[in-house]
Design a protein around this motif. Structure first.
Motif, PDB file in Angstrom:
ATOM      1  N   SER A   1     -10.429   5.744  -3.646  1.00  0.00           N
ATOM      2  CA  SER A   1      -9.922   7.020  -4.175  1.00  0.00           C
ATOM      3  C   SER A   1      -9.362   6.911  -5.593  1.00  0.00           C
ATOM      4  O   SER A   1      -9.060   7.927  -6.204  1.00  0.00           O
ATOM      5  N   ILE A   2      -9.214   5.702  -6.096  1.00  0.00           N
ATOM      6  CA  ILE A   2      -8.555   5.530  -7.390  1.00  0.00           C
ATOM      7  C   ILE A   2      -9.550   5.569  -8.548  1.00  0.00           C
ATOM      8  O   ILE A   2     -10.736   5.285  -8.379  1.00  0.00           O
TER       9      ILE A   2
ATOM     10  N   PHE B   1       1.536   2.084  -3.421  1.00  0.00           N
ATOM     11  CA  PHE B   1       0.371   2.602  -4.137  1.00  0.00           C
ATOM     12  C   PHE B   1      -0.012   4.011  -3.700  1.00  0.00           C
ATOM     13  O   PHE B   1      -0.370   4.841  -4.533  1.00  0.00           O
ATOM     14  N   ASP B   2       0.025   4.268  -2.383  1.00  0.00           N
ATOM     15  CA  ASP B   2      -0.475   5.571  -1.908  1.00  0.00           C
ATOM     16  C   ASP B   2       0.616   6.533  -1.463  1.00  0.00           C
ATOM     17  O   ASP B   2       0.332   7.671  -1.107  1.00  0.00           O
TER      18      ASP B   2
ATOM     19  N   ILE C   1       0.840  -1.208   0.000  1.00  0.00           N
ATOM     20  CA  ILE C   1       0.000   0.000   0.000  1.00  0.00           C
ATOM     21  C   ILE C   1       0.872   1.253   0.000  1.00  0.00           C
ATOM     22  O   ILE C   1       0.504   2.270  -0.592  1.00  0.00           O
TER      23      ILE C   1
ATOM     24  N   ASP D   1      -5.401   4.975 -12.543  1.00  0.00           N
ATOM     25  CA  ASP D   1      -4.470   4.605 -11.481  1.00  0.00           C
ATOM     26  C   ASP D   1      -4.079   3.130 -11.537  1.00  0.00           C
ATOM     27  O   ASP D   1      -3.159   2.705 -10.827  1.00  0.00           O
TER      28      ASP D   1
ATOM     29  N   SER E   1      -9.476   3.111   1.860  1.00  0.00           N
ATOM     30  CA  SER E   1      -9.432   4.516   1.445  1.00  0.00           C
ATOM     31  C   SER E   1      -8.752   4.646   0.091  1.00  0.00           C
ATOM     32  O   SER E   1      -9.226   5.381  -0.790  1.00  0.00           O
ATOM     33  N   TRP E   2      -7.650   3.929  -0.081  1.00  0.00           N
ATOM     34  CA  TRP E   2      -6.966   3.948  -1.377  1.00  0.00           C
ATOM     35  C   TRP E   2      -7.886   3.401  -2.469  1.00  0.00           C
ATOM     36  O   TRP E   2      -8.023   3.998  -3.533  1.00  0.00           O
TER      37      TRP E   2
ATOM     38  N   ARG F   1      -6.886   2.026   5.600  1.00  0.00           N
ATOM     39  CA  ARG F   1      -5.998   2.688   4.625  1.00  0.00           C
ATOM     40  C   ARG F   1      -6.130   2.041   3.242  1.00  0.00           C
ATOM     41  O   ARG F   1      -6.191   2.742   2.222  1.00  0.00           O
TER      42      ARG F   1
END
Length: 173
Positions: free
Chosen positions: A103-104, A62-63, A59, A108, A99-100, A96
């Protein structure tokens, strides 16, 4: 190949499975959680520690957020977190990841992702979509090991199949 909706479903699945699995493991004595059961990371606690470590590693790629505490060695990933830290960190990490996932956009999930491997020191490049599949596949693989170890330890377990996940999965009507 994959979509943001798939990532969201898998993030929900991840959190759902971790919730019951950690509750079942928490009911065991520390000795039973740590008992070597022949899995790659020994027992239940070592495997769940490795899984948290791996999820943090992916993650972060990614974030752009923080990564795991220790470097990539088999011993370090199995011992990176003690049980109280695992219990405290798992739901935060699941949030988390969710959330990721929420959000993508499709963009992405396209192109390549590059990083320096902690185990080899080499630069790695892979399809971003394949890397995203890796985080969820890795979770499912190691939770399957933990499920088997919990069952062998006499714990009550929950269903692990996606159709049984609480809430609606629109694609499966």
């Amino acid at each position: 190949m994959i979509t943001p909706a798939w990532c969201q479903t898998m993030a929900r699945y991840n959190a759902w499975q971790n919730q019951w699995m950690f509750q079942a493991a928490d009911a065991l004595s520390p000795g039973e959680r740590r008992r070597d059961r022949g899995a790659f990371f020994g027992g239940i606690e070592g495997t769940l520690s490795h899984l948290l470590w791996g999820d943090m590693l992916w993650i972060a790629r990614f974030d752009g957020g923080p990564g795991p505490l220790k470097v990539n060695t088999s011993q370090a990933t199995a011992e990176a977190y003690d049980w109280p830290a695992l219990i405290a960190e798992r739901p935060k990490l699941d949030a988390r990841i969710a959330s990721w996932a929420w959000s993508i956009g499709q963009d992405d999930l396209e192109g390549d992702l590059s990083w320096i491997s902690g185990s080899t020191g080499a630069e790695m490049t892979c399809s971003r979509a394949l890397c995203v599949m890796q985080i969820f596949n890795h979770q499912t693989h190691h939770r399957g090991q933990v499920h088997a170890m919990l069952t062998a330890a006499g714990c009550a377990t929950e269903p692990t199949d996606l159709p049984y996940m609480p809430g609606e999965i629109p694609e499966w009507r």
